[in-house]
Motif scaffolding. Structure first.
Motif, short mmCIF file in Angstrom:
data_model
loop_
_atom_site.label_atom_id
_atom_site.label_comp_id
_atom_site.label_asym_id
_atom_site.label_seq_id
_atom_site.Cartn_x
_atom_site.Cartn_y
_atom_site.Cartn_z
N SER A 237 -0.46 -6.68 -3.41
CA SER A 237 0.50 -5.50 -2.27
C SER A 237 -0.46 -4.64 -1.90
N ALA A 238 -2.28 -4.50 -2.19
CA ALA A 238 -2.86 -3.70 -1.82
C ALA A 238 -3.17 -3.92 -0.12
N ASP A 239 -3.63 -2.61 0.30
CA ASP A 239 -3.08 -2.63 2.20
C ASP A 239 -4.50 -4.31 2.62
N SER A 240 -5.35 -4.23 1.82
CA SER A 240 -6.52 -5.10 1.92
C SER A 240 -6.85 -6.06 0.34
N VAL A 241 -6.47 -7.24 0.11
CA VAL A 241 -6.22 -8.44 -0.28
C VAL A 241 -7.70 -8.18 -0.26
N ASP A 242 -8.04 -8.06 -1.59
CA ASP A 242 -9.18 -8.81 -2.07
C ASP A 242 -9.01 -10.15 -2.88
#
Length: 419
Positions: A237-242
């Motif tokens: 759900s992070a803005d920029s998926v790692d």
């Protein structure tokens, strides 16, 4: 295998329109409503399906004024996609009872609901006799104890009672239906209070949303496996998926690793060679399927729980379609799994580590994502006015939900069965 009831010269046997196809009808539109019918232990018996035809103002028109349009809409429905292999309780038309109109489903798993309007028709005895002669099972819809309905009690196997009549009146109706030997389904089981009323009445089946809004919750410590599933949801759900963090999160949990490898090697993906690498599997599965996989692990999805997982994923995919991004998918997942698992919603949202905006949408229905979730919840309760109150068009919500149902079934089946 599906079979037809009645004649349908408009389409060759075996062809069905997609479940989410819009169905414009003259000056109005057809909206499909679908709700689970469950046993008291919440295991799914079947699904109740009906079509509402709207007029120029958007308000639903009376059943008796829209039979031809409803028949046309029924011919386009993919009932197996909406119900899997479960029985369907379908609002009848005079054409369906007479056998001059068709629906595409296994006749042994189909129950025609005789509406109050049909029960008042002067030719209802002829229509019921024709349906019975063909072996059709019948139900009374919206039973209120009226004389036209009472005349049919000994010819139906199912009676549906609306809990909004109140406990005392419902008790009389349930007793009368049971005395006639009918199975009783109560509708609008959308709150804990109404579920308790249903239990006190001794009814057989419940109709309403799979997960109601105020389930009794259990405050408890999350297990290590549950925390790992929630961590995967947080990462996704992070803005920029790692991507590498996603791989590490999956790889450090044996259950998640097994499920992602099982899924990617299942028939749902149709790969020509087996995948043995967790990293490769994560890339192939993709973020949205990983969301679903995390939830499947959280509820310990297996064949016996496929119906619950189906409902969770349907809500999530509908929210995604209406919101237009993956945050909508997460909102739908969290709200549904909290109800299904009876988790405290605040605890679940906090543990999942989602953004403040996403948390506000789930907990308080704030912002555009919150309005989407509120609209989908209202649709699951067959509350057209409640959908409109969110600012979304009921037709848009209904058709997004309808399109999500068969897609969610395919995913739920792959996750639960892994074949």
């Amino acid at each position: 295998m599906t079979s037809t009831l009645g004649a349908d010269p408009a389409r060759p046997a075996g062809q069905r329109a997609p479940s989410g196809s819009p169905i414009p009808i003259g000056g109005g539109e057809a909206t499909v409503q679908r709700q689970p019918v469950v046993h008291p232990d919440r295991s799914v018996y079947g699904y109740a399906v009906r079509v509402l035809i709207s007029g120029p103002t958007g308000a639903p028109l009376p059943d008796e004024a829209t039979e031809q349009a409803v028949d046309a809409a029924y011919r386009r429905l993919d009932l197996p996609g909406l119900a899997g292999d479960k029985p369907v309780l379908l609002r009848a038309t005079s054409g369906l009872l007479a056998g001059t109109s068709a629906v595409w489903y296994d006749a042994e798993r189909l129950v025609f609901e005789v509406t109050p309007a049909l029960a008042r028709r002067p030719d209802i005895d002829t229509l019921v006799a024709a349906a019975t002669l063909r072996g059709s099972r019948l139900a009374l819809a919206d039973y209120d104890g009226s004389a036209p309905q009472d005349r049919l009690l000994d010819r139906v196997s199912v009676v549906k009672v609306d809990l909004r009549h109140g406990p005392d009146h419902c008790a009389l109706l349930v007793a009368r239906a049971h005395d006639a030997g009918a199975t009783v389904v109560v509708e609008h089981t959308d709150s804990t209070e109404r579920l308790e009323t249903a239990a006190s009445l001794g009814v057989d089946l419940l109709q309403g949303p799979m997960f109601h809004r105020d389930p009794p919750v259990t405050r408890r410590t999350f297990s290590a496996g549950e925390l790992q599933c929630l961590e995967l949801l947080r990462v996704l759900s992070a803005d920029s998926v790692d991507q590498q963090l996603v791989v590490r999160t999956v790889a450090t949990d044996p259950e998640l690793s097994m499920r992602v490898l099982h899924l990617v090697n299942s028939s749902a993906f149709g790969l020509r060679r087996e995948i043995d690498s967790v990293q490769q599997a994560v890339v192939l599965v993709g973020p949205r399927q990983l969301h679903a996989l995390a939830i499947a692990s959280l509820i310990d999805a297996k064949p016996s729980s496929v119906q619950a997982l189906w409902s969770i994923l349907t809500r999530a995919q509908t929210c995604h379609a209406l919101a237009g991004d993956d945050t909508g998918y997460t909102v739908g997942l969290l709200s549904a799994v909290a109800s299904q698992q009876r988790f405290d919603l605040t605890d679940l949202v906090t543990r999942s580590g989602v953004s403040d905006a996403l948390a506000g949408a789930v907990l308080r229905h704030e912002g555009p994502l919150g309005h989407v979730l509120a609209a989908v919840l209202a649709h699951e309760e067959n509350d057209v006015a409640g959908v409109a109150a969110t600012g979304l068009e009921p037709w848009d919500v209904a058709h997004a939900y309808l399109a999500a149902v068969p897609q969610a079934l395919a995913t739920a089946t792959a996750l639960a069965f892994g074949d």
